[in-house]
Write a protein that holds these residues in place. Structure first.
Motif, short mmCIF file in Angstrom:
data_model
loop_
_atom_site.label_atom_id
_atom_site.label_comp_id
_atom_site.label_asym_id
_atom_site.label_seq_id
_atom_site.Cartn_x
_atom_site.Cartn_y
_atom_site.Cartn_z
N SER A 191 85.39 -39.37 63.83
CA SER A 191 86.18 -38.41 63.06
C SER A 191 87.64 -38.44 63.50
O SER A 191 88.56 -38.37 62.66
N TYR A 192 87.87 -38.54 64.81
CA TYR A 192 89.23 -38.52 65.33
C TYR A 192 90.05 -39.71 64.82
O TYR A 192 91.14 -39.53 64.28
N CYS A 240 90.89 -39.63 61.18
CA CYS A 240 92.03 -38.76 60.90
C CYS A 240 93.34 -39.43 61.30
O CYS A 240 94.35 -39.31 60.62
N CYS A 286 100.13 -32.84 62.93
CA CYS A 286 99.39 -32.69 64.18
C CYS A 286 99.77 -33.79 65.15
O CYS A 286 99.51 -34.97 64.89
N VAL A 310 96.90 -36.14 66.57
CA VAL A 310 96.41 -37.29 65.81
C VAL A 310 97.55 -38.19 65.33
O VAL A 310 97.34 -39.12 64.58
N VAL A 352 98.13 -33.83 58.52
CA VAL A 352 96.82 -33.49 57.98
C VAL A 352 97.04 -33.05 56.55
O VAL A 352 97.72 -32.05 56.30
N ASN A 403 92.85 -36.68 54.50
CA ASN A 403 92.22 -36.72 55.83
C ASN A 403 91.91 -35.33 56.38
O ASN A 403 91.58 -35.20 57.56
N TYR A 404 91.99 -34.30 55.55
CA TYR A 404 91.70 -32.94 56.03
C TYR A 404 90.24 -32.79 56.45
O TYR A 404 89.93 -32.16 57.46
N TYR A 412 88.35 -35.08 57.70
CA TYR A 412 88.18 -35.76 58.97
C TYR A 412 88.70 -34.89 60.12
O TYR A 412 88.13 -34.88 61.21
N PHE A 413 89.79 -34.17 59.86
CA PHE A 413 90.34 -33.27 60.88
C PHE A 413 89.36 -32.13 61.18
O PHE A 413 89.14 -31.78 62.34
#
Length: 327
Positions: free
Chosen positions: A81-82, A85, A159, A162, A166, A170-171, A173-174
């Motif tokens: 996930s990281y 993002c 952010c 990352v 965001v 990619n929201y 994933y965040f």
């Protein structure tokens, strides 16, 4: 990113765009994340639970197996996930994008920047917006990021953790990164708690002083992350439930109408019967996609990618009563 001639001089003086120190800080944050993961992995796997699995027996071995399996599963999802993002473009305004003056009539807007100030809200009730820094029109929910130096579709925030904005693409994933990080740090905190307590008591601990120091450090770091991320996770769950973003939440004093709030369940997954069948937004999920099997994975089905206008970040369904409020 290329910009129009009118916006080039403005962008040239954008301090944040050329602030290499700020961008460098972001890459240091990635190294910090990987460093915390490394310390945690050494403390949990190498120092504590693999030795317990090898030397202990009975119930202790079963507990060690369970902790190690869950730890590695959550770690894979966290890192997946990281980096999804980190490496996913949050969404930029397509070149030469123009709003539609009359969406119902299908009349495409061909206005230029000089005509922007005379425009009225178009048929959807949205005000037509223009970014003077980029020299482009701005779709609904789009905002300019001073760090990235461009407009981001459905921007939530920039952010540094990352090294990315965001936004629309990619929201999800965040959110999953927050979710799996909270679960992982909570698991680590609970699994290292006995040795942490033993540090302050006369309890005999069968690890070296260096390993004990690493365990102590990993416990404190993971406890701090778990508590702080819990607050962020609760905040973003409430934002998704209201179908708003961090920026929009701060702007609500000047824009009190929550025009995108369709109701709590419909914000997560929109019901096909809640909108006319000829509406472009039927079967649309605002954040997580229409396939529940993918809700906890940092990705979407191919079908969702083709029929989710919200994922594209250019158009969003409004509350049924919004047009009557703005008229």
């Amino acid at each position: 990113m290329p910009a129009s001639a009118g916006g080039a001089s403005v962008m040239a003086w954008n301090v944040f765009r050329f602030c290499t120190a700020l961008k460098g800080l972001g890459f240091l944050m990635i190294l910090l994340v990987l460093g915390v993961v490394g310390v945690t992995y050494y403390a949990v796997v190498v120092t504590n639970y693999v030795p317990a699995l090898v030397h202990a027996g009975g119930l202790d071995s079963l507990v060690s197996v369970g902790v190690l399996i869950l730890f590695h599963a959550l770690l894979v999802m966290l890192l997946w996930s990281y980096f999804s993002c980190v490496f996913t473009d949050p969404g930029g305004v397509p070149p030469n994008w123009r709003p539609n003056v009359d969406e119902e009539a299908g009349e495409a807007d061909v206005l230029n920047a000089s005509e922007f100030s005379r425009l009225e809200p178009h048929s959807s009730g949205h005000k037509i917006r223009y970014c003077r820094k980029c020299g482009n029109f701005k779709p609904p929910r789009c905002h300019h990021c001073s760090v990235c130096g461009r407009c981001i579709l459905k921007m939530d925030h920039h952010c540094v953790w990352v090294v990315n904005c965001v936004g629309a693409l990619n929201y999800k994933y965040f959110l999953l990164f927050l979710f799996y990080t909270f679960l992982e740090t909570t698991l680590v905190t609970l699994s290292l708690l006995p040795n942490f307590l033993g540090f302050f008591t006369d309890q005999e601990i069968h690890i070296s002083p260096a390993s004990l120091a690493t365990t102590f450090m990993a416990f404190v770091l993971n406890l701090a992350f778990a508590l702080s991320i819990l607050g962020f996770l609760i905040m973003h769950i409430s934002l998704v439930a209201a179908n708003t973003t961090t920026i929009e939440a701060y702007e609500k004093r000047s824009s009190p109408k929550r025009c995108y709030d369709l109701g709590r369940m419909k914000n997560f997954q929109q019901n096909v019967n809640s909108l006319p069948h000829d509406n472009f937004y039927y079967l649309v999920n605002q954040v997580f996609g229409t396939d529940t099997a993918y809700w906890f994975l940092p990705g979407y089905t191919d079908e969702d990618k083709h029929r989710m206008p919200c994922l594209q970040g250019l158009e969003y369904p409004l509350r049924p009563d919004f047009n009557s409020e703005v008229s």
